[in-house]
Design a protein around this motif. Structure first.
Motif, PDB file in Angstrom:
ATOM      1  N   ASP A  16      23.290 -17.426 -16.940  1.00  0.00           N
ATOM      2  CA  ASP A  16      22.786 -16.162 -17.486  1.00  0.00           C
ATOM      3  C   ASP A  16      21.272 -16.167 -17.648  1.00  0.00           C
ATOM      4  O   ASP A  16      20.606 -15.180 -17.364  1.00  0.00           O
ATOM      5  CB  ASP A  16      23.445 -15.845 -18.833  1.00  0.00           C
ATOM      6  CG  ASP A  16      24.911 -15.507 -18.702  1.00  0.00           C
ATOM      7  OD1 ASP A  16      25.371 -15.193 -17.580  1.00  0.00           O
ATOM      8  OD2 ASP A  16      25.619 -15.557 -19.721  1.00  0.00           O
ATOM      9  N   ARG A  59      25.285  -6.974 -19.902  1.00  0.00           N
ATOM     10  CA  ARG A  59      25.900  -6.747 -18.592  1.00  0.00           C
ATOM     11  C   ARG A  59      24.881  -6.821 -17.460  1.00  0.00           C
ATOM     12  O   ARG A  59      23.794  -6.259 -17.545  1.00  0.00           O
ATOM     13  CB  ARG A  59      26.605  -5.403 -18.554  1.00  0.00           C
ATOM     14  CG  ARG A  59      27.826  -5.383 -19.455  1.00  0.00           C
ATOM     15  CD  ARG A  59      28.670  -4.151 -19.246  1.00  0.00           C
ATOM     16  NE  ARG A  59      29.820  -4.195 -20.128  1.00  0.00           N
ATOM     17  CZ  ARG A  59      30.993  -4.733 -19.793  1.00  0.00           C
ATOM     18  NH1 ARG A  59      31.171  -5.248 -18.596  1.00  0.00           N
ATOM     19  NH2 ARG A  59      31.990  -4.742 -20.652  1.00  0.00           N
ATOM     20  N   LEU A  60      25.262  -7.499 -16.414  1.00  0.00           N
ATOM     21  CA  LEU A  60      24.531  -7.576 -15.155  1.00  0.00           C
ATOM     22  C   LEU A  60      24.791  -6.278 -14.394  1.00  0.00           C
ATOM     23  O   LEU A  60      25.936  -5.825 -14.329  1.00  0.00           O
ATOM     24  CB  LEU A  60      25.055  -8.784 -14.377  1.00  0.00           C
ATOM     25  CG  LEU A  60      24.550  -9.059 -12.980  1.00  0.00           C
ATOM     26  CD1 LEU A  60      23.078  -9.434 -13.016  1.00  0.00           C
ATOM     27  CD2 LEU A  60      25.361 -10.194 -12.371  1.00  0.00           C
ATOM     28  N   CYS A 113      19.803  -7.929 -18.318  1.00  0.00           N
ATOM     29  CA  CYS A 113      20.592  -9.121 -17.969  1.00  0.00           C
ATOM     30  C   CYS A 113      20.679  -9.368 -16.474  1.00  0.00           C
ATOM     31  O   CYS A 113      21.493 -10.171 -16.027  1.00  0.00           O
ATOM     32  CB  CYS A 113      21.985  -9.002 -18.570  1.00  0.00           C
ATOM     33  SG  CYS A 113      21.917  -8.949 -20.372  1.00  0.00           S
ATOM     34  N   ILE A 131      27.555 -14.541  -9.304  1.00  0.00           N
ATOM     35  CA  ILE A 131      28.295 -14.390 -10.556  1.00  0.00           C
ATOM     36  C   ILE A 131      28.902 -15.706 -11.007  1.00  0.00           C
ATOM     37  O   ILE A 131      28.879 -16.042 -12.191  1.00  0.00           O
ATOM     38  CB  ILE A 131      29.361 -13.284 -10.404  1.00  0.00           C
ATOM     39  CG1 ILE A 131      28.657 -11.921 -10.305  1.00  0.00           C
ATOM     40  CG2 ILE A 131      30.359 -13.308 -11.557  1.00  0.00           C
ATOM     41  CD1 ILE A 131      29.549 -10.794  -9.839  1.00  0.00           C
ATOM     42  N   LEU A 138      19.346 -15.179 -14.656  1.00  0.00           N
ATOM     43  CA  LEU A 138      19.461 -13.774 -14.273  1.00  0.00           C
ATOM     44  C   LEU A 138      18.681 -12.842 -15.197  1.00  0.00           C
ATOM     45  O   LEU A 138      18.439 -11.690 -14.837  1.00  0.00           O
ATOM     46  CB  LEU A 138      20.938 -13.359 -14.239  1.00  0.00           C
ATOM     47  CG  LEU A 138      21.781 -14.093 -13.197  1.00  0.00           C
ATOM     48  CD1 LEU A 138      23.254 -13.727 -13.348  1.00  0.00           C
ATOM     49  CD2 LEU A 138      21.290 -13.789 -11.793  1.00  0.00           C
ATOM     50  N   LYS A 157      30.728 -13.512 -16.535  1.00  0.00           N
ATOM     51  CA  LYS A 157      29.711 -12.466 -16.453  1.00  0.00           C
ATOM     52  C   LYS A 157      30.355 -11.114 -16.760  1.00  0.00           C
ATOM     53  O   LYS A 157      31.495 -10.841 -16.404  1.00  0.00           O
ATOM     54  CB  LYS A 157      29.108 -12.404 -15.057  1.00  0.00           C
ATOM     55  CG  LYS A 157      28.385 -13.657 -14.636  1.00  0.00           C
ATOM     56  CD  LYS A 157      26.987 -13.722 -15.201  1.00  0.00           C
ATOM     57  CE  LYS A 157      26.168 -14.838 -14.642  1.00  0.00           C
ATOM     58  NZ  LYS A 157      26.678 -16.164 -14.758  1.00  0.00           N
ATOM     59  N   ARG A 158      29.574 -10.302 -17.405  1.00  0.00           N
ATOM     60  CA  ARG A 158      29.980  -8.914 -17.664  1.00  0.00           C
ATOM     61  C   ARG A 158      29.135  -8.044 -16.743  1.00  0.00           C
ATOM     62  O   ARG A 158      27.930  -8.217 -16.660  1.00  0.00           O
ATOM     63  CB  ARG A 158      29.749  -8.586 -19.133  1.00  0.00           C
ATOM     64  CG  ARG A 158      30.642  -9.429 -20.039  1.00  0.00           C
ATOM     65  CD  ARG A 158      30.216  -9.338 -21.482  1.00  0.00           C
ATOM     66  NE  ARG A 158      29.870  -7.996 -21.870  1.00  0.00           N
ATOM     67  CZ  ARG A 158      30.503  -7.270 -22.790  1.00  0.00           C
ATOM     68  NH1 ARG A 158      31.498  -7.784 -23.443  1.00  0.00           N
ATOM     69  NH2 ARG A 158      30.112  -6.050 -23.078  1.00  0.00           N
ATOM     70  N   ILE A 159      29.780  -7.130 -16.055  1.00  0.00           N
ATOM     71  CA  ILE A 159      29.146  -6.352 -14.990  1.00  0.00           C
ATOM     72  C   ILE A 159      29.167  -4.865 -15.331  1.00  0.00           C
ATOM     73  O   ILE A 159      30.162  -4.343 -15.833  1.00  0.00           O
ATOM     74  CB  ILE A 159      29.907  -6.547 -13.651  1.00  0.00           C
ATOM     75  CG1 ILE A 159      30.058  -8.029 -13.302  1.00  0.00           C
ATOM     76  CG2 ILE A 159      29.277  -5.749 -12.526  1.00  0.00           C
ATOM     77  CD1 ILE A 159      28.784  -8.756 -13.024  1.00  0.00           C
TER      78      ILE A 159
END
Length: 116
Positions: free
Chosen positions: A104, A52-53, A77, A99, A107, A2-4
């Motif tokens: 994905d 990104r989350l 996202c 996470i 989310l 995951k990208r945050i």
């Protein structure tokens, strides 16, 4: 992985604790990329474009903007709202679970309020 994107003023110890548990976590903060003073709608758009989350403590306005963003046909996202009053260890555990375990697609356009 995951990208945050962590919203401005997101709790630093929570972020560091999360990064200690998920070593390859890709985290940026709004202030690191010049978005600190941007409106939440612009942050949602940027995060969506970057895949990104979003992590925030701001339930008061961010949730409203997220639903408005979706109503306009836009996507994001995912948005996770962590109450500032939530115990840090509980916040880290819940964030790690989401996470690590949530696909994905689950989310996408999701607004999640902690605690789980």
């Amino acid at each position: 992985m995951k990208r945050i994107l962590a919203d401005q003023n997101f709790n630093g110890p929570i972020l560091r604790g999360l990064q200690a548990r998920i070593l390859d976590l890709d985290v940026v903060r709004t202030e690191d990329i010049g978005l600190k003073r941007f409106q939440d709608t612009n942050i949602l758009t940027w995060a969506a474009n970057e895949g990104r989350l979003i992590l925030t403590h701001d339930a008061r306005t961010f949730i409203k903007f997220a639903y408005e963003h979706m109503a306009q046909g836009n996507f994001f996202c995912g948005l996770i709202v962590v109450p500032a009053s939530l115990q840090k260890r509980k916040a880290i555990e819940d964030l790690e679970l989401i996470i690590q375990a949530a696909p994905d697609e689950e989310l996408l356009n999701a607004v999640i309020r902690l605690p789980l």
